[in-house]
Design an enzyme around this catalytic site. Sequence first.
Site, mmCIF file in Angstrom:
data_model
loop_
_atom_site.group_PDB
_atom_site.id
_atom_site.type_symbol
_atom_site.label_atom_id
_atom_site.label_comp_id
_atom_site.label_asym_id
_atom_site.label_seq_id
_atom_site.Cartn_x
_atom_site.Cartn_y
_atom_site.Cartn_z
ATOM 1 N N TYR A 32 35.378 32.467 29.395
ATOM 2 C CA TYR A 32 34.770 32.940 30.642
ATOM 3 C C TYR A 32 33.754 31.936 31.192
ATOM 4 O O TYR A 32 33.621 31.780 32.411
ATOM 5 C CB TYR A 32 34.159 34.341 30.463
ATOM 6 C CG TYR A 32 35.230 35.401 30.594
ATOM 7 C CD1 TYR A 32 35.629 35.857 31.844
ATOM 8 C CD2 TYR A 32 35.893 35.884 29.478
ATOM 9 C CE1 TYR A 32 36.646 36.787 31.982
ATOM 10 C CE2 TYR A 32 36.914 36.821 29.592
ATOM 11 C CZ TYR A 32 37.286 37.265 30.854
ATOM 12 O OH TYR A 32 38.310 38.173 30.999
ATOM 13 N N VAL A 92 37.415 37.866 40.448
ATOM 14 C CA VAL A 92 36.079 37.923 39.851
ATOM 15 C C VAL A 92 35.238 36.727 40.294
ATOM 16 O O VAL A 92 34.148 36.509 39.793
ATOM 17 C CB VAL A 92 36.168 38.021 38.307
ATOM 18 C CG1 VAL A 92 36.765 39.365 37.887
ATOM 19 C CG2 VAL A 92 36.981 36.871 37.703
ATOM 20 N N HIS A 136 37.498 44.356 39.927
ATOM 21 C CA HIS A 136 37.574 43.895 38.541
ATOM 22 C C HIS A 136 36.294 43.213 38.077
ATOM 23 O O HIS A 136 36.307 42.432 37.132
ATOM 24 C CB HIS A 136 38.790 42.969 38.361
ATOM 25 C CG HIS A 136 40.096 43.702 38.473
ATOM 26 N ND1 HIS A 136 41.307 43.087 38.630
ATOM 27 C CD2 HIS A 136 40.363 45.039 38.457
ATOM 28 C CE1 HIS A 136 42.280 44.000 38.694
ATOM 29 N NE2 HIS A 136 41.718 45.195 38.607
ATOM 30 N N CYS A 192 21.179 39.888 24.200
ATOM 31 C CA CYS A 192 20.515 40.768 25.167
ATOM 32 C C CYS A 192 19.010 40.751 24.919
ATOM 33 O O CYS A 192 18.555 40.853 23.778
ATOM 34 C CB CYS A 192 21.059 42.190 24.967
ATOM 35 S SG CYS A 192 20.183 43.468 25.875
ATOM 36 N N CYS A 216 17.992 44.567 23.571
ATOM 37 C CA CYS A 216 18.340 45.130 22.262
ATOM 38 C C CYS A 216 18.900 44.098 21.286
ATOM 39 O O CYS A 216 19.183 44.438 20.128
ATOM 40 C CB CYS A 216 19.364 46.270 22.439
ATOM 41 S SG CYS A 216 21.032 45.689 22.759
ATOM 42 N N GLY A 274 47.956 37.355 48.435
ATOM 43 C CA GLY A 274 47.901 36.648 47.145
ATOM 44 C C GLY A 274 47.784 37.544 45.935
ATOM 45 O O GLY A 274 47.093 37.204 44.985
ATOM 46 N N ALA A 296 47.727 31.482 51.592
ATOM 47 C CA ALA A 296 46.561 32.097 52.245
ATOM 48 C C ALA A 296 45.884 31.106 53.190
ATOM 49 O O ALA A 296 45.522 31.459 54.320
ATOM 50 C CB ALA A 296 45.572 32.586 51.190
HETATM 51 N N1 APR Z 1 48.350 31.904 48.747
HETATM 52 C C1 APR Z 1 48.706 33.214 48.661
HETATM 53 N N2 APR Z 1 49.283 33.741 47.570
HETATM 54 C C2 APR Z 1 49.518 32.931 46.530
HETATM 55 C C3 APR Z 1 49.167 31.558 46.543
HETATM 56 C C4 APR Z 1 48.564 31.049 47.730
HETATM 57 N N3 APR Z 1 48.205 29.776 47.836
HETATM 58 N N4 APR Z 1 49.528 31.017 45.338
HETATM 59 C C5 APR Z 1 50.044 32.010 44.608
HETATM 60 N N5 APR Z 1 50.056 33.157 45.321
HETATM 61 C C6 APR Z 1 50.517 34.486 44.905
HETATM 62 C C7 APR Z 1 51.625 34.510 43.889
HETATM 63 O O1 APR Z 1 52.907 34.442 44.523
HETATM 64 C C8 APR Z 1 51.395 35.867 43.216
HETATM 65 O O2 APR Z 1 52.066 36.895 43.910
HETATM 66 O O3 APR Z 1 49.425 35.102 44.279
HETATM 67 C C9 APR Z 1 49.876 36.087 43.359
HETATM 68 C C10 APR Z 1 49.079 35.916 42.082
HETATM 69 O O4 APR Z 1 49.427 36.942 41.207
HETATM 70 P P1 APR Z 1 48.560 37.254 39.899
HETATM 71 O O5 APR Z 1 48.230 35.969 39.208
HETATM 72 O O6 APR Z 1 49.320 38.308 39.181
HETATM 73 O O7 APR Z 1 47.189 37.782 40.468
HETATM 74 P P2 APR Z 1 46.703 39.245 40.837
HETATM 75 O O8 APR Z 1 47.765 39.995 41.570
HETATM 76 O O9 APR Z 1 45.378 39.068 41.473
HETATM 77 O O10 APR Z 1 46.509 39.906 39.421
HETATM 78 C C11 APR Z 1 45.819 41.101 39.392
HETATM 79 O O11 APR Z 1 45.550 41.068 37.063
HETATM 80 O O12 APR Z 1 45.416 39.603 35.475
HETATM 81 C C12 APR Z 1 44.714 40.597 36.077
HETATM 82 O O13 APR Z 1 42.453 41.070 36.441
HETATM 83 C C13 APR Z 1 43.449 40.126 36.719
HETATM 84 O O14 APR Z 1 42.663 40.516 38.939
HETATM 85 C C14 APR Z 1 43.780 40.124 38.193
HETATM 86 C C15 APR Z 1 44.871 41.180 38.260
#
Ligand code: APR
Length: 260
Positions: free
Chosen positions: A71, A112, A128, A164, A167, A204, A248
């Site tokens: 992280y 995040v 999240h 922390c 605690c 995205g 995007a």
């Molecule tokens: N612009 C727009 N979309 C995009 C781009 C871009 N440049 N590049 C990739 N993508 C798309 C991919 O096609 C895919 O559909 O972004 C998406 C990413 O998917 P994930 O990695 O699964 O992300 P997300 O949907 O946010 O996952 C949800 O899952 O892993 C957990 O907590 C984590 O918040 C996250 C959640």
Amino acid sequence: MMDTRPPLAAARDAISAARRIVIFTGAGMSAESGVPTFRDALTGLWARFSAEALATPEAFARDPELVWGWYEWRRARVRAAQPNAGHRAIAEFAARRAAEGSGGVTVVTQNVDDLHERAGGPAAVHLHGSLFAPRCGACGAPGAFATVEPVEPEGGRRLAPPRCEQCGGALRPGVVWFGEGLPEAAWSAASQAMDSCDLVLCVGTSALVYPAAALPEQALRAGATLLQVNPGHTAFDALARFNLKGSAATVLPALLCGNH
Ligand code: APR
């Protein structure tokens, strides 16, 4: 009658006609800022792991140094990243709608990072959690990072979580892990926004991770139109009135600000 307008023009008209808009974002929103999506392969120290295997309470309990180090590495990547043209378009669009009084814009994100906020947009509802809000894993008190930011090596490193101040328990990242509930305030703000919007723009997100992925479906059930911006295929393809295939940072400026 058949709609013969190009999809971008038709989507822009739908946006202009909408009174309340929710923009629902996922990891793809920040991909062009250099923040890896959750499905990208991990590298360096993390190469043996999948993100899903590190983002769990069990992983943190088993090996806190591995998970805290991951992280901190991610936080360093986000600190070094800049909002992209997509984040900026959302911020400009929300500011314009507010100035015109043409209707509210709520940003609900699964990310995040803090790139929506750093683009100058309205504070996003963070479903999240955040990389920037650690808390005590034992007593829940908010924690703080060292005032001098560490430099994380490219390949990552193991790091002991700070203690922390209240605690002495180990701090944990302020994010929602697989198997954990979503923060109540964020969930109810997002849920209310979905119930009362007339258009939800999904950007995205793979729409695979529940319960977050259920929110746009909730808006649909309440009568909203769904628009999607994504270069790939997702679970929302069949539900969206307009699927704008593209990234995007290229599609959002054209869609929201008329910049081609
Ligand atoms: N612009 C727009 N979309 C995009 C781009 C871009 N440049 N590049 C990739 N993508 C798309 C991919 O096609 C895919 O559909 O972004 C998406 C990413 O998917 P994930 O990695 O699964 O992300 P997300 O949907 O946010 O996952 C949800 O899952 O892993 C957990 O907590 C984590 O918040 C996250 C959640």
